[in-house]
Design a protein around this motif. Structure first.
Motif, PDB file in Angstrom:
ATOM      1  N   ASN A 176       0.806  -1.225   0.000  1.00 27.89           N
ATOM      2  CA  ASN A 176       0.000   0.000   0.000  1.00 27.89           C
ATOM      3  C   ASN A 176       0.838   1.274   0.000  1.00 27.89           C
ATOM      4  O   ASN A 176       0.278   2.368   0.003  1.00 27.89           O
ATOM      5  N   GLN A 177       2.132   1.148   0.021  1.00 27.54           N
ATOM      6  CA  GLN A 177       2.998   2.311   0.223  1.00 27.54           C
ATOM      7  C   GLN A 177       2.926   3.289  -0.946  1.00 27.54           C
ATOM      8  O   GLN A 177       2.897   2.893  -2.109  1.00 27.54           O
ATOM      9  N   ARG A 178       2.897   4.573  -0.611  1.00 27.75           N
ATOM     10  CA  ARG A 178       2.955   5.641  -1.606  1.00 27.75           C
ATOM     11  C   ARG A 178       4.185   6.506  -1.325  1.00 27.75           C
ATOM     12  O   ARG A 178       4.491   6.803  -0.177  1.00 27.75           O
ATOM     13  N   ILE A 179       4.855   6.910  -2.388  1.00 32.62           N
ATOM     14  CA  ILE A 179       6.102   7.663  -2.283  1.00 32.62           C
ATOM     15  C   ILE A 179       5.909   9.035  -2.913  1.00 32.62           C
ATOM     16  O   ILE A 179       5.272   9.165  -3.969  1.00 32.62           O
ATOM     17  N   LYS A 180       6.454  10.043  -2.266  1.00 35.38           N
ATOM     18  CA  LYS A 180       6.315  11.408  -2.769  1.00 35.38           C
ATOM     19  C   LYS A 180       7.017  11.563  -4.119  1.00 35.38           C
ATOM     20  O   LYS A 180       8.085  10.989  -4.353  1.00 35.38           O
ATOM     21  N   THR A 181       6.421  12.371  -4.974  1.00 36.70           N
ATOM     22  CA  THR A 181       6.970  12.565  -6.314  1.00 36.70           C
ATOM     23  C   THR A 181       8.348  13.220  -6.268  1.00 36.70           C
ATOM     24  O   THR A 181       9.239  12.873  -7.059  1.00 36.70           O
TER      25      THR A 181
END
Length: 451
Positions: A361-366
């Motif tokens: 589910n991890q999201r990484i900053k652009t």
């Protein structure tokens, strides 16, 4: 208050067909031969304005082997004990049999509210069975055809009246549905080859004999879904049928079971892939693992029967090396050795499941992604394509579950697969995306100077 209704009857009287009709989907495997259903299966049923919990059970029959019949009987007794109302099903075409009378005696002894339903009554085909059905002592029988949706209005009226008379609750439980949807949930499927201990693991996690287990191979047919509360979080555990190589599957029921297992895998979030840790892994084990990864699920490998392994240290080292080479597309996948039968190592399972789900589910900053891309290109730029330089200008994460990224470049079709794998491995190491599939899409940006 949620009301639970159980479907009880002989084999092949239409319990699974009625179950599918009430849950409004093809949840249970249906085939016109006796004994297809073995485990009890639960679902959320809806009939008109009635919302309730429904339990499909295996057919009660005295022709099974003694040990197998006793295990089925235990499952059915548990369903009867759990249910508030019993729907006893009788085949309207065949009429009341001596074993139907035996089941009716069991229902009277249970003390549960029982409604008699005559199935397979298309048109007037069940009229001749109604007088004999009265003799079972449950009042007026309800003739229906679950396959053709005939007689369901009569069943609705009887159930609605029964709900009001015997239970002080609102028959329209839409508030319950709304509350249920608001709860956070996690769906976990347990997959693997036949007889590797999937049902035993489910029973060990739940602390009860939820699925039929035994030394026989291929006991599980339907995918058994169970809701479980783990530290205040709703977990939906799904036990699936064993998956063999397609070339070896010739039986029609096994084909349906395998298709149901693959369907459950595709709908899951985390997939527990069970290996028999006491023997060398087979090609089919890795084929199942590759299927889970290609579906984009969060995979986790469990080495079961670890109490039978003599040199566990060397065995685990060999498994780690083999899995890391074979499943490189999910590098860093968690491997949990345990014994589902004795419970040794079971405490390591759920923390590993939650870690895999968190990475999935991890999201990484652009901004962080583009900093990583700039450093990666500076350290190891992509090779030239026909003398032209491949320029990667921008990266962003378009979705999670699994982590999926899009890179904008000038020659997306010319980037070698080897360099794309290098980017995936670098991305995995930099942002700790261990053990989950990573997808990178290449896209050509628009030229702002072209009109």
């Amino acid at each position: 208050m949620s009301i639970t209704v159980a479907l009880i009857g002989r084999p092949n009287v239409g319990k699974s067909t009625l179950f599918n009709r009430l849950v409004q989907r093809r949840a249970a495997i249906i085939k016109d031969i006796p004994g297809v259903t073995r485990d009890r299966r639960e679902g959320d049923a809806r009939l008109g304005n009635l919302n309730f919990r429904i339990i499909d059970t295996a057919g009660l029959d005295d022709s099974n082997s003694e040990s197998f019949a006793s295990r089925i009987m235990d499952q059915t007794k548990t369903a009867i004990h759990t249910a508030d109302i019993i729907l006893m099903l009788v085949d309207g075409r065949l009429g009341v049999t001596p074993f139907d009378q035996h089941i009716a005696k069991m229902m009277h002894e249970s003390g549960k509210k029982t409604i008699l339903v005559l199935t397979k009554c298309e048109g007037t085909s069940g009229d001749l069975s109604i007088p004999d059905a009265w003799g079972l002592g449950f009042g007026c029988p309800i003739p229906i055809s679950a396959e053709h949706a005939e007689g369901l209005s009569d069943l609705h009226d009887v159930l609605s009246s029964c709900f009001r008379e015997n239970f002080d609750c609102d028959v329209d439980s839409s508030k319950l549905d709304k509350k249920k949807k608001s709860l956070p949930s996690l769906k976990i499927s347990i997959v693997g080859r036949p007889n590797v201990g999937k049902s035993t693991l489910l029973n060990r996690i739940l602390g009860e004999e939820r699925s039929i287990t035994g030394p026989e191979s291929g006991l599980t047919r339907d995918s058994v879904s169970v809701e479980w509360d783990y530290m205040g979080r709703i977990i939906q555990l799904v036990d699936t049928a064993g998956l063999r190589r397609r070339a070896k599957v010739v039986d029609g029921i096994e084909k349906l079971s395998a298709a149901d297992a693959r369907r459950s895998l595709g709908k899951s979030e985390v997939v527990i892939i069970m290996f028999d840790g006491s023997v060398e892994p087979s090609k089919q084990d890795f084929s199942i693992a590759s299927l889970a990864i290609s579906e984009g699920r969060a995979p986790l490998i469990v080495l079961n029967k670890w109490d039978c392994v003599k040199n566990s240290k060397n065995q685990l080292l060999g498994y780690n090396n083999l899995i890391s080479r074979t499943l490189s597309q999910a590098k860093g996948i968690s491997i949990i050795p345990l014994s589902a039968l004795s419970g040794n190592g079971i405490e390591l399972l759920m923390p590993a499941v939650l870690d895999a789900h968190r990475c999935w589910n991890q999201r990484i900053k652009t901004a962080e992604l583009n900093q990583w891309l700039a450093m990666t290109l500076e350290h190891h730029p992509p090779p030239l394509s026909a003398g032209r330089r491949i320029k990667m200008r921008y990266i962003t994460q378009v979705k999670s579950r699994p982590p999926t990224f899009t890179i904008f470049c000038n020659l997306p079709t010319e980037l070698p697969e080897s360099y794309l794998r290098y980017l995936v491995n670098s991305l995995r190491d930099e942002f700790n995306l261990l053990g989950v599939p990573i997808r990178i899409n290449l896209k050509k940006g628009k030229n702002p100077y072209v009109k």
